[in-house]
Design a protein around this motif. Sequence first.
Motif, PDB file in Angstrom:
ATOM      1  N   GLY A   1       0.782  -1.237   0.033  1.00  0.00           N
ATOM      2  CA  GLY A   1      -0.007  -0.086  -0.088  1.00  0.00           C
ATOM      3  C   GLY A   1       0.832   1.316  -0.090  1.00  0.00           C
ATOM      4  N   LEU A   2       2.241   1.250  -0.493  1.00  0.00           N
ATOM      5  CA  LEU A   2       3.062   2.431  -0.262  1.00  0.00           C
ATOM      6  C   LEU A   2       3.406   2.613  -1.955  1.00  0.00           C
ATOM      7  CD1 LEU A   2       5.621   0.973   2.277  1.00  0.00           C
ATOM      8  CD2 LEU A   2       3.635   2.358   2.653  1.00  0.00           C
ATOM      9  N   GLY A   3       4.016   3.817  -2.020  1.00  0.00           N
ATOM     10  CA  GLY A   3       4.555   4.170  -3.285  1.00  0.00           C
ATOM     11  C   GLY A   3       5.453   3.306  -3.815  1.00  0.00           C
ATOM     12  N   ALA A   4       5.431   3.087  -5.224  1.00  0.00           N
ATOM     13  CA  ALA A   4       6.521   1.966  -5.789  1.00  0.00           C
ATOM     14  C   ALA A   4       7.845   2.285  -5.546  1.00  0.00           C
ATOM     15  CB  ALA A   4       6.352   1.910  -7.419  1.00  0.00           C
ATOM     16  N   ASP A   5       8.120   3.449  -4.987  1.00  0.00           N
ATOM     17  CA  ASP A   5       9.655   3.679  -4.700  1.00  0.00           C
ATOM     18  C   ASP A   5      10.162   3.567  -3.417  1.00  0.00           C
ATOM     19  OD1 ASP A   5      10.089   4.400  -7.647  1.00  0.00           O
ATOM     20  OD2 ASP A   5       9.721   6.528  -7.229  1.00  0.00           O
ATOM     21  N   ARG A   6       9.242   3.330  -2.529  1.00  0.00           N
ATOM     22  CA  ARG A   6       9.571   3.364  -1.223  1.00  0.00           C
ATOM     23  C   ARG A   6      10.543   2.357  -0.472  1.00  0.00           C
ATOM     24  NH1 ARG A   6      10.887   4.634   3.451  1.00  0.00           N
ATOM     25  NH2 ARG A   6       9.204   5.038   5.199  1.00  0.00           N
TER      26      ARG A   6
ATOM     27  N   LEU B   1      10.581  -4.957   8.138  1.00  0.00           N
ATOM     28  CA  LEU B   1      10.374  -3.580   7.393  1.00  0.00           C
ATOM     29  C   LEU B   1       8.809  -3.610   7.481  1.00  0.00           C
ATOM     30  CD1 LEU B   1      12.939  -2.748   4.937  1.00  0.00           C
ATOM     31  CD2 LEU B   1      12.900  -1.906   7.081  1.00  0.00           C
ATOM     32  N   SER B   2       8.280  -4.680   6.769  1.00  0.00           N
ATOM     33  CA  SER B   2       6.733  -4.705   6.500  1.00  0.00           C
ATOM     34  C   SER B   2       6.204  -5.120   7.926  1.00  0.00           C
ATOM     35  CB  SER B   2       6.521  -5.945   5.653  1.00  0.00           C
ATOM     36  OG  SER B   2       6.634  -7.199   5.946  1.00  0.00           O
ATOM     37  N   ASN B   3       6.581  -5.110   9.018  1.00  0.00           N
ATOM     38  CA  ASN B   3       5.924  -5.430  10.306  1.00  0.00           C
ATOM     39  C   ASN B   3       5.031  -6.638  10.028  1.00  0.00           C
ATOM     40  OD1 ASN B   3       5.625  -4.505  12.751  1.00  0.00           O
ATOM     41  ND2 ASN B   3       3.628  -3.634  12.502  1.00  0.00           N
ATOM     42  N   GLU B   4       5.483  -7.729   9.370  1.00  0.00           N
ATOM     43  CA  GLU B   4       5.104  -9.023   9.243  1.00  0.00           C
ATOM     44  C   GLU B   4       3.918  -9.178   8.408  1.00  0.00           C
ATOM     45  OE1 GLU B   4       4.655 -11.343  12.750  1.00  0.00           O
ATOM     46  OE2 GLU B   4       6.700 -11.352  13.228  1.00  0.00           O
ATOM     47  N   THR B   5       3.715  -8.133   7.335  1.00  0.00           N
ATOM     48  CA  THR B   5       2.734  -8.254   6.460  1.00  0.00           C
ATOM     49  C   THR B   5       3.330  -9.286   5.575  1.00  0.00           C
ATOM     50  OG1 THR B   5       2.214  -6.079   6.583  1.00  0.00           O
ATOM     51  CG2 THR B   5       1.744  -7.164   4.470  1.00  0.00           C
TER      52      THR B   5
ATOM     53  N   LEU C   1      19.289   3.537  11.293  1.00  0.00           N
ATOM     54  CA  LEU C   1      18.558   2.664  11.813  1.00  0.00           C
ATOM     55  C   LEU C   1      17.323   2.297  11.279  1.00  0.00           C
ATOM     56  CD1 LEU C   1      17.884   4.560  15.398  1.00  0.00           C
ATOM     57  CD2 LEU C   1      19.122   2.392  15.286  1.00  0.00           C
ATOM     58  N   PHE C   2      16.769   0.733  11.449  1.00  0.00           N
ATOM     59  CA  PHE C   2      15.859   0.336  10.652  1.00  0.00           C
ATOM     60  C   PHE C   2      14.743  -0.199  11.562  1.00  0.00           C
ATOM     61  CE2 PHE C   2      19.299   0.208   7.461  1.00  0.00           C
ATOM     62  CZ  PHE C   2      18.343   0.847   6.387  1.00  0.00           C
ATOM     63  N   GLY C   3      13.513  -0.502  11.147  1.00  0.00           N
ATOM     64  CA  GLY C   3      12.518  -1.247  12.064  1.00  0.00           C
ATOM     65  C   GLY C   3      11.206  -1.238  11.110  1.00  0.00           C
ATOM     66  N   PRO C   4      10.184  -1.602  11.619  1.00  0.00           N
ATOM     67  CA  PRO C   4       8.926  -1.677  11.003  1.00  0.00           C
ATOM     68  C   PRO C   4       8.544  -0.216  10.279  1.00  0.00           C
ATOM     69  CG  PRO C   4       8.655  -2.835  13.152  1.00  0.00           C
ATOM     70  CD  PRO C   4      10.073  -2.074  13.063  1.00  0.00           C
ATOM     71  N   LEU C   5       8.273  -0.060   9.139  1.00  0.00           N
ATOM     72  CA  LEU C   5       8.092   1.386   8.424  1.00  0.00           C
ATOM     73  C   LEU C   5       6.919   1.757   9.284  1.00  0.00           C
ATOM     74  CD1 LEU C   5       8.274   0.354   4.788  1.00  0.00           C
ATOM     75  CD2 LEU C   5       9.916   1.364   6.257  1.00  0.00           C
ATOM     76  N   PRO C   6       6.846   3.029   9.578  1.00  0.00           N
ATOM     77  CA  PRO C   6       6.049   3.868  10.196  1.00  0.00           C
ATOM     78  C   PRO C   6       4.516   3.829   9.605  1.00  0.00           C
ATOM     79  CG  PRO C   6       7.915   5.238  10.003  1.00  0.00           C
ATOM     80  CD  PRO C   6       8.235   4.009   9.325  1.00  0.00           C
ATOM     81  N   GLU C   7       4.497   3.640   8.093  1.00  0.00           N
ATOM     82  CA  GLU C   7       3.187   3.776   7.458  1.00  0.00           C
ATOM     83  C   GLU C   7       2.444   2.434   7.791  1.00  0.00           C
ATOM     84  OE1 GLU C   7       6.366   4.380   6.424  1.00  0.00           O
ATOM     85  OE2 GLU C   7       6.319   5.128   4.451  1.00  0.00           O
ATOM     86  N   LEU C   8       3.259   1.383   8.116  1.00  0.00           N
ATOM     87  CA  LEU C   8       2.554   0.249   8.416  1.00  0.00           C
ATOM     88  C   LEU C   8       2.523  -0.180   9.856  1.00  0.00           C
ATOM     89  CD1 LEU C   8       4.885  -1.887   5.692  1.00  0.00           C
ATOM     90  CD2 LEU C   8       2.508  -0.938   5.575  1.00  0.00           C
ATOM     91  N   THR C   9       2.516   0.837  10.881  1.00  0.00           N
ATOM     92  CA  THR C   9       2.151   0.648  12.238  1.00  0.00           C
ATOM     93  C   THR C   9       1.261   1.431  12.686  1.00  0.00           C
ATOM     94  OG1 THR C   9       3.692   2.201  12.887  1.00  0.00           O
ATOM     95  CG2 THR C   9       4.671   0.090  12.764  1.00  0.00           C
ATOM     96  N   SER C  10       0.396   1.159  13.708  1.00  0.00           N
ATOM     97  CA  SER C  10      -0.812   1.823  14.331  1.00  0.00           C
ATOM     98  C   SER C  10      -1.202   1.360  15.555  1.00  0.00           C
ATOM     99  CB  SER C  10      -2.124   1.657  13.129  1.00  0.00           C
ATOM    100  OG  SER C  10      -2.319   0.350  13.506  1.00  0.00           O
TER     101      SER C  10
ATOM    102  N   PRO D   1       0.835  -2.359  16.397  1.00  0.00           N
ATOM    103  CA  PRO D   1       1.968  -1.607  16.926  1.00  0.00           C
ATOM    104  C   PRO D   1       3.307  -2.494  16.251  1.00  0.00           C
ATOM    105  CG  PRO D   1       1.037  -3.053  18.573  1.00  0.00           C
ATOM    106  CD  PRO D   1       0.173  -3.037  17.362  1.00  0.00           C
ATOM    107  N   ALA D   2       4.288  -1.905  16.331  1.00  0.00           N
ATOM    108  CA  ALA D   2       5.566  -2.373  15.775  1.00  0.00           C
ATOM    109  C   ALA D   2       5.696  -3.516  16.547  1.00  0.00           C
ATOM    110  CB  ALA D   2       6.647  -1.185  15.955  1.00  0.00           C
ATOM    111  N   LEU D   3       6.081  -4.680  15.759  1.00  0.00           N
ATOM    112  CA  LEU D   3       6.433  -5.896  16.471  1.00  0.00           C
ATOM    113  C   LEU D   3       7.858  -6.107  16.565  1.00  0.00           C
ATOM    114  CD1 LEU D   3       4.187  -8.209  14.105  1.00  0.00           C
ATOM    115  CD2 LEU D   3       3.551  -7.358  16.348  1.00  0.00           C
ATOM    116  N   TYR D   4       8.825  -5.217  16.027  1.00  0.00           N
ATOM    117  CA  TYR D   4      10.279  -5.387  16.430  1.00  0.00           C
ATOM    118  C   TYR D   4      10.719  -4.058  16.795  1.00  0.00           C
ATOM    119  CZ  TYR D   4       9.441  -9.457  13.597  1.00  0.00           C
ATOM    120  OH  TYR D   4       8.959 -10.793  13.003  1.00  0.00           O
ATOM    121  N   ARG D   5      11.701  -4.074  17.648  1.00  0.00           N
ATOM    122  CA  ARG D   5      12.636  -2.906  17.978  1.00  0.00           C
ATOM    123  C   ARG D   5      13.573  -2.143  16.728  1.00  0.00           C
ATOM    124  NH1 ARG D   5      18.172  -3.748  18.736  1.00  0.00           N
ATOM    125  NH2 ARG D   5      18.729  -5.923  19.392  1.00  0.00           N
TER     126      ARG D   5
END
Length: 397
Positions: free
Chosen positions: A234-239, A317-321, A353-362, A366-370
């Motif tokens: 559900g993100l832009g093609a370049d994300r 990154l996909s928060n387990e999607t 720093l990397f983790g679940p993308l903010p757009e995919l958390t709510s 919530p973010a499943l990873y640190r």
Amino acid sequence: MFNLVASSPSRLCFQSFQVPIHTNKPFQMSSPSPVATVVSAAAPYDRAKAVKEFDETKVGVKGLIDSGIKTIPPFFVHPPETLAELKRGSEPGSAPDIPTVDLSAVQASRAAVVEQIRQAASTVGFFQVVNHGIPEELLRGTLAAAKAFHEQPAEDRAQVYRRHIGKGVSYLSNVDLFQSKAASWRDTIQIRVGPVAADPSEIPEVCRKEVMEWDKEVVRVANVLYGLLSEGLGLGADRLTEMGLVEGRVMVGHYYPFCPQPDLTVGLNSHADPGALTVLLQDHIGGLQVETNQGWVHVKPQPHALVINIGDFLQILSNETYKSAHHRVLANYSNEPRVSVAVFLNPSDRERLFGPLPELTSTDKPALYRNFTFNEFMTRFFKKELDGKSLTNFFRR
């Protein structure tokens, strides 16, 4: 006879590689050395010493086969519970094939292809792609070049045998040889192709041209795949490409020679890839399996197809999607070697720093990873053996 250790081949063959735990037959060479007659059959087996001496030969599993062995060294023998699981997973079952996606269909219906890839990435974690635009001649040539490297004289392979990739190229047997409980029956050449590629002069000439051409094609296909995967989230093609996920690349050429006792070992232990995405070219021999909800599935070789799989990093990154998947390779029972070439795609910035993308958390999800740096992520990976999903478990909140 092929000398495993130039200074003392008989000591290596008959002291370190003694009686495998599943057989009463001694480790044999094609022409047993007289030294064997003076070595006590009751001498204790020192696994750490045997592994070290095998590594120091710099000839890999290919060297063992060239020496004429009929019985595999004990440190390649896997425990009974692993072998029982392998046998169950190798039996024909009702599990379906992994999905195949026709990339040329993007022109007619991009949305349909995005949905196909989203479905595969969020369930199986594996899919094959066809009509990707890579010339058939290069597909064949890349596999042939990898095979040619591993079938050079041992002294030529040994020139790049090392357990680090400092100069961008290393040949070795089992990246986790000193961490694993049991070794796998395969050898590998690994080449850094991005963000700072190995100097072309460091790449063995027998495969240099094909490595460089293959990398260019993989980059092209990877950009297409990341665009489709990004849209599937559900993100832009370049994300995803904006995060540099195409830039960090390591190419590996695996070589799985014939194994005289394939029921006692594996070609590659069950594991999940640590990176973002893997692009794999496999030959016609087969042996790759993926664990699904319906059991272990054979990834059947398809002419001209690429095998794509989600790595742990993209799962995070996909928060387990999207899901990474356990996969393994069976030991090769064919008289013909199995060859595959994989490119692991990772971020280029190892300190970001990397983790679940903010757009995919709510709040609801919530973010499943640190958060973590990619350097920390890969350091953790190389400190352990290939053992399934412990990497994602380590970074879970």
